[in-house]
Design an enzyme around this catalytic site. Sequence first.
Site, mmCIF file in Angstrom:
data_model
loop_
_atom_site.group_PDB
_atom_site.id
_atom_site.type_symbol
_atom_site.label_atom_id
_atom_site.label_comp_id
_atom_site.label_asym_id
_atom_site.label_seq_id
_atom_site.Cartn_x
_atom_site.Cartn_y
_atom_site.Cartn_z
ATOM 1 N N ASP A 1 -10.089 46.083 24.082
ATOM 2 C CA ASP A 1 -11.166 46.762 24.798
ATOM 3 C C ASP A 1 -10.658 48.171 25.122
ATOM 4 O O ASP A 1 -9.482 48.495 24.920
ATOM 5 C CB ASP A 1 -11.592 45.992 26.057
ATOM 6 C CG ASP A 1 -13.023 46.388 26.468
ATOM 7 O OD1 ASP A 1 -13.544 47.402 25.953
ATOM 8 O OD2 ASP A 1 -13.610 45.694 27.307
HETATM 9 C C1 BGC Z 1 -16.414 47.750 27.437
HETATM 10 C C2 BGC Z 1 -16.717 47.183 26.078
HETATM 11 C C3 BGC Z 1 -17.268 48.265 25.197
HETATM 12 C C4 BGC Z 1 -16.263 49.388 25.128
HETATM 13 C C5 BGC Z 1 -16.673 50.516 24.208
HETATM 14 C C6 BGC Z 1 -15.565 48.992 27.363
HETATM 15 O O1 BGC Z 1 -15.450 49.630 28.595
HETATM 16 O O2 BGC Z 1 -15.768 46.765 28.212
HETATM 17 O O3 BGC Z 1 -17.610 46.119 26.182
HETATM 18 O O4 BGC Z 1 -17.551 47.747 23.930
HETATM 19 O O5 BGC Z 1 -16.078 49.917 26.426
HETATM 20 O O6 BGC Z 1 -17.699 51.253 24.721
#
Ligand code: BGC
Length: 764
Positions: free
Chosen positions: A296
Amino acid sequence: MKDFAKQLRFNIFFGLMLGIYASCYHHDPVDTSSIEEKITFLIDDMTLEEKIGQLVQYSGYEQLTGPGQKDSFTQIKHNRLKKGLVGSMLNVVSVEDTREAQTLVVENSRLGIPLLFGYDVIHGYKTMFPVPLAETASWDLEAVEASSRISAIESAAAGLHWTFAPMVDISRDARWGRIMEGCGEDTYLCSVISQARVNGFQGKDLSANNTIAACAKHFAAYGFAEAGRDYNSADISYHTLQNVVLPPFKACVDAGVATVMNSFNEIGGVPATADKHLQKEILKEDWGFEGFVISDWGSIAELINHGVAENKYQASLLAFSAGSDMDMEGYCYENSLDSLLSNNLIKLEQIDESVRRILRVKYALGIMDDPYKYCNEDREKLLTLSNENLGVARDVARKSIVLLKNEKKLLPLATDIRSIALIGPFAKDKDVPLGNWRAQAIANSAVSLYEGIENQISANTKLSYAKGTDHSIGQRAFHAEMTINKTSVDDIDNAVRVAKNSDVVILTLGEDCYQTGEGRSQTELTLSQAQLQLFDAVKKVNDNVIVVLMNGRPLVLTEFENNASTILETWHLGSESGNAIADIIFGKYNPSGKLPVCFPQNEGQLPLYYSQKPTGRGGAKPEVFWSHYTDISNKPLFPFGYGLSYSEFEYSEISLSNPTMNEGESIIAKITVKNTSDIPGDEVIQLYIHDVVGSISRPLKELKSFKKVFFKPQESKDIEFEITEEMLSFYTINNKWETESGNFELFIGTNSEDCKKIEFQFKN
Ligand code: BGC
């Protein structure tokens, strides 16, 4: 035409090496063995730096060319792109921008390996569908698949290859703002809905130019953040992990999901990003997942904050050894993996394996053959926000609405009703219904409820409007404060005046779309005081109040629910919100949605879910020493699976083809359901099972199947469910998926509380 020189050199290399592969521009997407051979040859030709580059993902919020480049950080990223040292980018959208970035890489780097463009297409790209929790309330797998299909078509037409969806985190805590992004509290419902989403995004052929790779996230237990506070630790048992949290991920892997994203949280002290057991042993080895795992955002670097790594070098070692293949915006792998290798802490084969997994997805998408295959401005214009897409969005939206109360049978209204007062902070709002995580939705582009009603009423109907109060403003920007409960009540007198003079009041209440989503956890889930005041004032002068709720999570409705005869849960429904709600209000569509999550009586009950374990002191008793609260009952205000219809359904007793089920066999459970009304409608018939005595304590009810069935007026149908061994199996005391002999209770009904019951035995 763009210059494909580098790509061509790369293809000629293959052609020479393989002989039989004259040109890589024409690969057969289903011939995976040839893809594996191509990958092997490509990996052999890659330098260590190029290999590590494939494991790096950057966000594209800086301009790739132009003034942005003046900043030295951007310049470094730009140079890395040119040298082919970046495998993927996120947040680069549109044909124009993806082509620009792709050109930079393909035309300048030695091997010209194309970038993979990822983006959070959570409930639509430009055409917005209901937020995922709302859409789950449809319990309609075809509708869910259709919305993901359109999201994929629009995204692919904008140059994108990959969405970071579906989010399959089970959550039983409405305080957690991200509950709106998932399927709610139930493992089975989440599994089948998530599979439908994967099928919708990926279609039958990932190499087609209108399908995109999906990503099951967040692996794992992110939805169990303690106290509902986002990013918090998840301290759950191994059996809860296996029986509740992991099955939706497994379902996605079984459906062929191309990628998996790990999660920010730790479980029992081990951050998921560094969890070898989860990513390597369970996901890749036991389940045979062949795609890749993306971290993530910055979650590898966050291992330092978790206190399990001192620096990015150690963080990289932990995450990479655990099976995290790609580093999203963590800036860890690019500077650490080579020294980890030279210090013999990781092996070259491990790097090769991660590169292989990433290239596999690139080949499957067809971009190794044509890096620009998704880049076509004409398709982008034609396929985005089309009338056809909006038509599907309206259909999915009305299927997602849940009728919570209709005591006075106020609904549906006649379209020629004399007068309607439309009141409340969301009545004319064209932005909130778009929801959070709205990708490229155009701000203020949703059909408001006012417009939706206007579109359907007769020329003689008088429609009056009053805002009554403002709504809270959720945290829209990174540093924004939220104005919760600070809303003005200046317009309440006006609302009372229009309510007094109308046959019926439609009152919109709820929460701003930026009160839910990432980083938007809340301890209070009640409506603002201003909204409650508005309800009371309007109710005093007009008894015919239809409350239309707009919200992204279960709310605490206790303060006014008793006094409200009619409540419609409409969530944040997307682009066609107003039309879809009006379809329900005027009976063009008979409500069929069912709650995918309990609505609590108050926040103190959280986490709350229907599939409770029995405990040593369960069941309602008129005594002190049993598992209960002394102030309110254990029950939710509205249970999981609940939702009314304009039709009325009657359930017979259940019959079984055999009271005993032997190993390897199945039995049939039958029930007769009758629509006792004169209104045609759909009913979601739900089947739950309880394993009475297990090697570990089993939930009192678990959803194991459901059928959404259409009934004509007065029609009665025999509904059959096949009960299979798989429905009885669970992760037992032996730490294995097994089915245990013994007695089972089987329930069939209209929601998780209102069911018929029968017993059977399983013998193995
Ligand atoms: C979130 C993810 C997301 C990623 C990219 C993160 O902060 O937890 O779910 O896909 O950002 O935007």
